[in-house]
Motif scaffolding. Structure first.
Motif, PDB file in Angstrom:
ATOM      1  N   VAL A 165       0.851  -1.196   0.000  1.00  0.00           N
ATOM      2  CA  VAL A 165       0.000   0.000   0.000  1.00  0.00           C
ATOM      3  C   VAL A 165       0.885   1.244   0.000  1.00  0.00           C
ATOM      4  O   VAL A 165       1.875   1.314   0.735  1.00  0.00           O
ATOM      5  CB  VAL A 165      -0.945   0.005   1.228  1.00  0.00           C
ATOM      6  CG1 VAL A 165      -1.773   1.282   1.270  1.00  0.00           C
ATOM      7  CG2 VAL A 165      -1.859  -1.216   1.209  1.00  0.00           C
ATOM      8  N   ARG A 166       0.526   2.211  -0.848  1.00  0.00           N
ATOM      9  CA  ARG A 166       1.281   3.462  -0.969  1.00  0.00           C
ATOM     10  C   ARG A 166       0.397   4.648  -0.603  1.00  0.00           C
ATOM     11  O   ARG A 166      -0.740   4.739  -1.041  1.00  0.00           O
ATOM     12  CB  ARG A 166       1.781   3.636  -2.409  1.00  0.00           C
ATOM     13  CG  ARG A 166       2.849   2.645  -2.791  1.00  0.00           C
ATOM     14  CD  ARG A 166       3.272   2.770  -4.241  1.00  0.00           C
ATOM     15  NE  ARG A 166       2.311   2.269  -5.219  1.00  0.00           N
ATOM     16  CZ  ARG A 166       2.043   0.985  -5.429  1.00  0.00           C
ATOM     17  NH1 ARG A 166       2.605   0.058  -4.724  1.00  0.00           N
ATOM     18  NH2 ARG A 166       1.178   0.623  -6.354  1.00  0.00           N
ATOM     19  N   SER A 167       0.967   5.536   0.174  1.00  0.00           N
ATOM     20  CA  SER A 167       0.381   6.841   0.468  1.00  0.00           C
ATOM     21  C   SER A 167       1.359   7.877  -0.049  1.00  0.00           C
ATOM     22  O   SER A 167       2.514   7.546  -0.326  1.00  0.00           O
ATOM     23  CB  SER A 167       0.181   7.003   1.979  1.00  0.00           C
ATOM     24  OG  SER A 167      -0.751   6.050   2.449  1.00  0.00           O
ATOM     25  N   GLY A 195       5.449  -1.438   2.705  1.00  0.00           N
ATOM     26  CA  GLY A 195       6.344  -2.576   2.553  1.00  0.00           C
ATOM     27  C   GLY A 195       5.526  -3.735   2.022  1.00  0.00           C
ATOM     28  O   GLY A 195       4.317  -3.623   1.809  1.00  0.00           O
ATOM     29  N   ILE A 196       6.162  -4.845   1.777  1.00  0.00           N
ATOM     30  CA  ILE A 196       5.459  -6.028   1.273  1.00  0.00           C
ATOM     31  C   ILE A 196       5.035  -6.859   2.475  1.00  0.00           C
ATOM     32  O   ILE A 196       5.871  -7.295   3.267  1.00  0.00           O
ATOM     33  CB  ILE A 196       6.343  -6.819   0.299  1.00  0.00           C
ATOM     34  CG1 ILE A 196       6.589  -5.969  -0.952  1.00  0.00           C
ATOM     35  CG2 ILE A 196       5.708  -8.158  -0.050  1.00  0.00           C
ATOM     36  CD1 ILE A 196       7.475  -6.601  -1.994  1.00  0.00           C
ATOM     37  N   GLU A 200      -2.980   4.291  -3.190  1.00  0.00           N
ATOM     38  CA  GLU A 200      -3.022   3.196  -4.142  1.00  0.00           C
ATOM     39  C   GLU A 200      -2.353   1.987  -3.508  1.00  0.00           C
ATOM     40  O   GLU A 200      -1.666   2.095  -2.501  1.00  0.00           O
ATOM     41  CB  GLU A 200      -2.344   3.556  -5.458  1.00  0.00           C
ATOM     42  CG  GLU A 200      -0.873   3.893  -5.345  1.00  0.00           C
ATOM     43  CD  GLU A 200      -0.295   4.344  -6.670  1.00  0.00           C
ATOM     44  OE1 GLU A 200      -0.404   3.600  -7.651  1.00  0.00           O
ATOM     45  OE2 GLU A 200       0.271   5.449  -6.701  1.00  0.00           O
ATOM     46  N   GLY A 201      -2.576   0.833  -4.120  1.00  0.00           N
ATOM     47  CA  GLY A 201      -1.955  -0.376  -3.588  1.00  0.00           C
ATOM     48  C   GLY A 201      -2.160  -1.547  -4.518  1.00  0.00           C
ATOM     49  O   GLY A 201      -2.717  -1.413  -5.606  1.00  0.00           O
ATOM     50  N   GLN A 202      -1.687  -2.689  -4.046  1.00  0.00           N
ATOM     51  CA  GLN A 202      -1.834  -3.902  -4.827  1.00  0.00           C
ATOM     52  C   GLN A 202      -1.825  -5.114  -3.913  1.00  0.00           C
ATOM     53  O   GLN A 202      -1.254  -5.089  -2.829  1.00  0.00           O
ATOM     54  CB  GLN A 202      -0.735  -4.008  -5.881  1.00  0.00           C
ATOM     55  CG  GLN A 202       0.673  -4.112  -5.310  1.00  0.00           C
ATOM     56  CD  GLN A 202       1.696  -3.625  -6.292  1.00  0.00           C
ATOM     57  OE1 GLN A 202       2.016  -2.446  -6.286  1.00  0.00           O
ATOM     58  NE2 GLN A 202       2.227  -4.505  -7.097  1.00  0.00           N
TER      59      GLN A 202
END
Length: 155
Positions: A33-35, A41-42, A54-56
């Motif tokens: 997850v990104r802010s 981190g993974i 955003e994230g994955q």
């Protein structure tokens, strides 16, 4: 090359993204997850930062990406298996995929991101060398152009 599937959906709420993750995640799924100011981190569990900007989520079969657009989220699904998910529209139909190796820098190397973290199922730190993560290339068959590079869990 193997047949691949690419889908998109717009106008998702935070709760709808969470429902998708619950539906598509497996025991061997990872999250990122990104802010604007930080990354999770993974992680093997959905990070506290969810949903972030955003994230994955990725596993051996697929990667689900989400990104905030206005007050809603857009989702992109890159998959090696066909998916029948409400509201998702296929993007094209001539996708192929192939897997490649991914390399991670050890945490003690002075490279970005030096403080990057890898978290296990119990939120413990894990060593990046022990993660079986690879890259999956999604290529449009007619033009042989790679449009997406997804993360995947290697067996």
């Amino acid at each position: 090359m193997n047949k691949g599937f690419v889908y998109v959906r717009s106008g998702l709420s935070r709760d709808e993204v969470k429902e998708l993750l619950d539906k598509l995640a497996t025991e061997e799924s990872y999250y990122f997850v990104r802010s604007p100011h930080a990354v999770s981190g993974i992680c093997m569990n959905l990070p506290q930062e969810f949903p972030g900007f955003e994230g994955q989520m990725f596993n051996a079969d697929r990667e689900l990406r989400w990104k905030k657009q206005g007050s809603a989220y857009q989702a992109l699904l890159l998959s090696r298996v066909e998916a029948d998910l409400e509201g998702f529209e296929p993007i094209g139909e001539n996708w192929e995929w192939c897997d490649r190796t991914a390399y991670f820098h050890p945490l003690d190397e002075p490279k970005f991101p030096k403080t990057f973290v890898y978290k296990g199922r119990k939120n413990e730190n894990i060593v990046s060398n022990n993660i079986s993560i690879g890259q999956r290339y999604f290529q449009e068959k007619r033009t042989a152009t790679v449009h997406f590079v997804a993360l995947t869990v290697r067996s």
